[in-house]
Write an enzyme that holds these catalytic residues in place. Sequence first.
Site, PDB file in Angstrom:
ATOM      1  N   SER A 129       0.826  -1.219   0.000  1.00 13.00           N
ATOM      2  CA  SER A 129       0.000   0.000   0.000  1.00 13.00           C
ATOM      3  C   SER A 129       0.856   1.265   0.000  1.00 13.00           C
ATOM      4  O   SER A 129       0.353   2.362  -0.257  1.00 13.00           O
ATOM      5  CB  SER A 129      -0.949  -0.001   1.208  1.00 13.00           C
ATOM      6  OG  SER A 129      -0.219  -0.090   2.418  1.00 13.00           O
ATOM      7  N   ASP A 155       8.937  -4.811   8.265  1.00 10.14           N
ATOM      8  CA  ASP A 155       9.835  -5.712   7.530  1.00 10.14           C
ATOM      9  C   ASP A 155      11.237  -5.683   8.147  1.00 10.14           C
ATOM     10  O   ASP A 155      11.864  -6.731   8.367  1.00 10.14           O
ATOM     11  CB  ASP A 155       9.932  -5.236   6.068  1.00 10.14           C
ATOM     12  CG  ASP A 155       9.491  -6.313   5.085  1.00 10.14           C
ATOM     13  OD1 ASP A 155       9.554  -7.495   5.456  1.00 10.14           O
ATOM     14  OD2 ASP A 155       9.103  -5.964   3.957  1.00 10.14           O
ATOM     15  N   SER A 199       0.070  -4.297  10.610  1.00  2.00           N
ATOM     16  CA  SER A 199      -0.750  -4.223  11.841  1.00  2.00           C
ATOM     17  C   SER A 199      -2.220  -4.449  11.504  1.00  2.00           C
ATOM     18  O   SER A 199      -3.031  -3.524  11.622  1.00  2.00           O
ATOM     19  CB  SER A 199      -0.528  -2.909  12.580  1.00  2.00           C
ATOM     20  OG  SER A 199      -0.429  -1.785  11.723  1.00  2.00           O
TER      21      SER A 199
END
Length: 295
Positions: A129, A155, A199
Site C-alpha cells: 500500500s 519488515d 498491523s
Amino acid sequence: MLAKAPPRPCSGAGGRAPCTRPGPALLAVRRGQGAGLKLVAARPATVAAAAAGERRAVPEPATTAEAKDGERRHVNGSAVAGGNGKLVTSTVGKSTNILWHDCPIGQHERQKLLNQKGCVVWITGLSGSGKSTLACALSRELHSRGHLTYVLDGDNLRHGLNRDLSFEAEDRAENIRRVGEVTKLFADAGLICIACLISPFRSDRNACRSLLPNSTFIEVFLNIPLEICEARDPKGLYKLARAGKIKGFTGIDDPYEPPSDCEIVIQCKDGNCPAPKSMADQVISYLEANSFLQD
Ligand SMILES: Nc1ncnc2c1ncn2[C@@H]1O[C@H](COP(=O)(O)OS(=O)(=O)O)[C@@H](OP(=O)(O)O)[C@H]1O
Ligand SMILES: Nc1ncnc2c1ncn2[C@@H]1O[C@H](COP(=O)(O)OP(=O)(O)O)[C@@H](O)[C@H]1O
C-alpha cells in the site's frame, strides 16, 4: 507532554467525531492495572520525583500507604516492602520486585532541546500500500525541516528484534505489542516516531494507542485497494500467495481490519493514488495543525 490536547480531525475523506478517548490521567490509571504501583511519566507526582532525581516509587493513592508492620506483604496482588523509608516495589506481568527509576531529564527537557513534540505516526495498510514509501518520504521531509524522526519498519524489525515471530495471528499481535512499546520509548525520547507495519488487527493497534498519552498516537490508514497493491506486488508475494505458496497472506487468506476511527486516511481518487510527497504533506499538515512541530 502537550500543553493541551489538540483536536483530532480526520484529514481524510469522511471526517470523524471529536476525540472522546480518555485523557492522560485516566490512561495512566488503566496502564497501571494489575501492577502494585502505577507509574506514568505524565503524572505530576512522577515528574516531581524525576526533578528530585531520586530512585523512588510514586504509587497511586491505593498503594501509597506503606505496610505499617514493616514486613513484606501483598497489596493489589503485588509484593510491597513495608517499613519506614523502604522503597516500594511492584509486580508487572512476570517481573517481580521491580522499581521504576525516574531521571531529572525527562521528555519535557528533550522536547525543548528538539523543538518538537514526541509522538507516534502509526502507518497501517496492506502489503504494497506504500507504508514504507510514505514513512521514508515523511522522514525525509521532516528531516529537511530540522525535525528528528525515526522509522520503525515492520519488515526491517523482523530482521532483528522480531525475528522470532511468525505471521500467525498471535505472533503478529506480539509483533505489534513490542513495536508499540518501542514507539512509546521513542516518543518519550522526544522523537517523531514513524511506525509502518501492516498491523492488521484493530485491537492490536488500539492497544498501542493506549500506551501513548492522549493525542500523541496518530494513526494513518493507507486505504489503497487490494487490486492496486496486488498490481504493484514489488516483492512478488501476492503472486506467491495466490499460488498458495505463502499461506496466511494479509488480504488474500488472512484478514485486514481497517481502522474505524483514525486521524488520517490516505486514499486514491478515480484510481489515482497520491504521490509519496503528497502523502507526506498530508501527514505534515496534521502535525503542524496540532503543534507537534514546535515545543
Ligand atoms: N503472510 C504474510 N502476510 C503479510 N506480510 C507478509 C507475510 N509474509 C511475509 N510478509 C512480509 O512481511 C511484511 C509485513 O511485516 P509486518 O511486521 O508489517 O506484518 S504484521 O504487522 O505483523 O502483520 C510485509 O511487508 P510490507 O509489504 O512492507 O507490508 C511482507 O513483505
Ligand atoms: N504513492 C504511490 N504511488 C505509486 N506507487 C507507490 C506509491 N507508494 C508506494 N508505491 C510503490 O508501491 C510499492 C510498494 O510500496 P511500499 O512502500 O514498499 O509498500 P508497503 O511498505 O506498504 O509494502 C513500491 O514499488 C513503491 O514504489
